[in-house]
Design an enzyme around this catalytic site. Structure first.
Site, PDB file in Angstrom:
ATOM      1  N   GLY A   1      -6.103  -5.310 -10.501  1.00 45.08           N
ATOM      2  CA  GLY A   1      -7.496  -5.707 -10.569  1.00 45.08           C
ATOM      3  C   GLY A   1      -8.036  -6.109  -9.210  1.00 45.08           C
TER       4      GLY A   1
ATOM      5  N   HIS B   1      -8.350  -9.806  -5.606  1.00 47.69           N
ATOM      6  CA  HIS B   1      -7.173 -10.391  -4.961  1.00 47.69           C
ATOM      7  C   HIS B   1      -7.079  -9.966  -3.497  1.00 47.69           C
ATOM      8  CE1 HIS B   1      -6.088 -11.511  -8.971  1.00 47.69           C
ATOM      9  NE2 HIS B   1      -5.894 -10.260  -9.355  1.00 47.69           N
TER      10      HIS B   1
ATOM     11  N   LYS C   1       2.804  -5.200 -10.363  1.00 50.13           N
ATOM     12  CA  LYS C   1       2.858  -6.628 -10.686  1.00 50.13           C
ATOM     13  C   LYS C   1       3.014  -6.802 -12.190  1.00 50.13           C
ATOM     14  CE  LYS C   1      -1.095  -7.941  -8.965  1.00 50.13           C
ATOM     15  NZ  LYS C   1      -1.615  -6.561  -8.832  1.00 50.13           N
TER      16      LYS C   1
ATOM     17  N   ASP D   1      -1.291  -3.779 -16.234  1.00 48.09           N
ATOM     18  CA  ASP D   1      -0.732  -3.008 -15.119  1.00 48.09           C
ATOM     19  C   ASP D   1       0.525  -2.274 -15.555  1.00 48.09           C
ATOM     20  OD1 ASP D   1      -2.740  -4.299 -13.764  1.00 48.09           O
ATOM     21  OD2 ASP D   1      -1.468  -5.126 -12.191  1.00 48.09           O
TER      22      ASP D   1
ATOM     23  N   HIS E   1      -5.161 -15.165 -11.699  1.00 45.63           N
ATOM     24  CA  HIS E   1      -6.375 -14.931 -12.486  1.00 45.63           C
ATOM     25  C   HIS E   1      -6.929 -16.230 -13.067  1.00 45.63           C
ATOM     26  CE1 HIS E   1      -3.872 -11.237 -12.831  1.00 45.63           C
ATOM     27  NE2 HIS E   1      -5.013 -10.673 -12.510  1.00 45.63           N
TER      28      HIS E   1
END
Length: 330
Positions: A53, A56, A104, A109, A218
Site C-alpha cells: 500500500g 509508507h 510484507k 499482500d 497502518h
C-alpha cells in the site's frame, strides 16, 4: 483536513507523476502503477520486485534502482497492489534468471503476490517469494496472521538486491533474503495517529499525553498504551523487546526509523539512546541508518530494527546502491 493534495482519489497517481518527473532513471507507468528501473531487465540478473500500500514512502518505490529493487508496485493508500500489477512488474524485470518477490506479511499482500506468482509462472517466469515478518510487538493483528512485516523489509531489499546485482542465481538471492528476515526484528512506537486522505482524520484515537507501544505501520494496535515517555524510556522498552526475541550473537545493523512526522533532530537523539541500550546489553553495532524510510503517512513516532549481520551481509550492506532514497558507493 490540511494536506498537500488535489483530491483523495488521485493521491497515488499524482505522486507517481511526481516520481517520474523527479527521477528520470526510473520508468514510471502511472496508469498501471508500476515503478521500474530504466535499464530493466538487466542481463543475467535476478529481478527483485516488491510492493504494498502507498503511504509508507519511500518504501517501496524509493528503493528501486541499482543494488536494490528492480520494480515496485504501489497500491492505494494502505491497500495491497493487485496481482496484475505484480505480474506486469515481474515481466518487466525478468531477464531469464527468475524474479524474487519480497512480500510484507499482510494478508492482502500475501494473497495477491501468491496470485501474481501463478500468473507470472504461467508466462514462463521463475518466481521465488520471501515473506518479511519481523515485528516482535504482536503475533497477530488486524491485517495479519502472524507477525507483521515492517522495517526489516529495507534490509531484505538492500541485501538481497546487492547479491542479485552481483549476478547470483535465484536460489542464492532467495537464501540471502530469508537469512536477513530470520536475522531481523523490529518494534514500533506511535506518538500520534496518522491521517489517510480518504478519511481526512486520525485513523485511531490516541489521546494527548499518551503513546502506543508496538504500533503497526497502518496504525494497528500495539502491545499497550502508556502515558508519554522520554526518548530514553522508549529506547529501553523497544530495544529490549527486540533483543529479547533476537538474541544476537554477532554485530547488528541498526535502523532507527521515523514514522513520517518525526524530525531528524528527534530521531538522532533517539538513535543515541538506542546505541546506549545496545552498549548496556553488549551488542556491537556495525552500521546505523537513521531517517524516515518505512513510514505511516503523517504519524509521529519511530521504530527500531536490528539485523544480526555476518561479514558477508556487512559486505552486501556496503555494496553500491543508487535509488531515490538510498545512495552510497557510487
Amino acid at each position: 483536513m490540511r494536506m498537500l493534495i488535489n483530491v483523495p482519489e488521485s493521491v497515488v497517481s499524482d505522486a507517481l507523476r511526481g516520481v517520474a518527473a523527479a527521477h528520470p532513471d526510473l520508468t514510471v507507468d502511472v496508469e498501471n502503477r508500476v515503478v521500474v528501473r530504466r535499464d530493466a531487465p538487466v542481463a543475467d540478473k535476478v529481478g527483485l520486485v516488491s510492493g504494498g500500500g502507498s503511504g509508507h514512502e519511500p518504501l517501496h518505490g524509493g528503493f528501486v534502482g541499482l543494488g536494490m529493487l528492480d520494480a515496485a508496485c504501489p497500491g492505494e493508500v494502505f491497500t495491497s497492489p493487485v496481482p496484475d500489477q505484480m505480474a506486469r512488474a515481474a515481466a518487466a524485470v525478468d531477464s531469464g534468471n527468475g524474479v524474487l518477490f519480497v512480500v510484507k506479511n499482510y494478508t492482502g499482500d500475501v494473497l495477491n503476490f501468491d496470485m501474481a506468482a501463478e500468473l507470472a509462472e504461467d508466462e514462463g517466469i521463475r518466481i521465488a517469494k520471501v515473506l518479511v515478518n519481523d515485528d516482535v510487538a504482536v503475533t497477530d493483528s488486524l491485517y495479519t496472521a502472524g507477525r507483521r512485516g515492517t522495517g526489516a523489509t529495507l534490509f531484505v531489499e538492500k541485501l538481497a538486491g546487492a547479491v542479485a546485482q552481483e549476478g547470483a542465481p535465484l536460489e542464492r538471492v532467495e537464501a540471502v533474503a530469508r537469512q536477513v528476515n530470520e536475522s531481523s526484528r523490529s518494534f514500533g512506537v506511535a506518538l500520534s495517529a496518522c491521517t489517510t486522505p480518504a478519511k481526512g482524520g486520525p485513523t485511531f484515537d490516541l489521546p494527548p499525553g499518551e503513546l502506543e507501544l508496538g504500533i503497526g505501520i497502518h496504525g494497528e494496535p500495539g502491545r499497550e498504551r502508556r502515558p508519554m515517555m522520554t526518548s530514553a524510556e522508549i529506547a529501553d522498552f523497544a530495544v529490549h523487546a527486540v533483543l529479547d526475541d533476537l538474541n544476537p550473537t554477532a554485530p547488528v545493523l541498526a535502523l532507527v526509523n521515523g514514522m513520517g512526522a518525526t524530525p531528524l533532530l528527534e530521531l538522532y537523539g533517539f538513535a543515541a539512546e538506542v546505541h546506549r541500550v545496545l552498549r548496556e546489553r553488549r551488542v556491537p553495532v556495525a552500521r546505523t541508518l537513521v531517517g524516515n524510510y518505512v513510514t505511516s503517512l503523517d504519524m509521529a513516532g519511530c521504530s527500531v530494527t536490528l539485523c544480526q549481520a555476518d561479514e558477508d551481509l556487512l559486505r552486501l550492506w556496503d555494496a553500491p546502491v543508487r535509488t531515490p532514497a538510498l545512495r552510497w558507493g557510487i
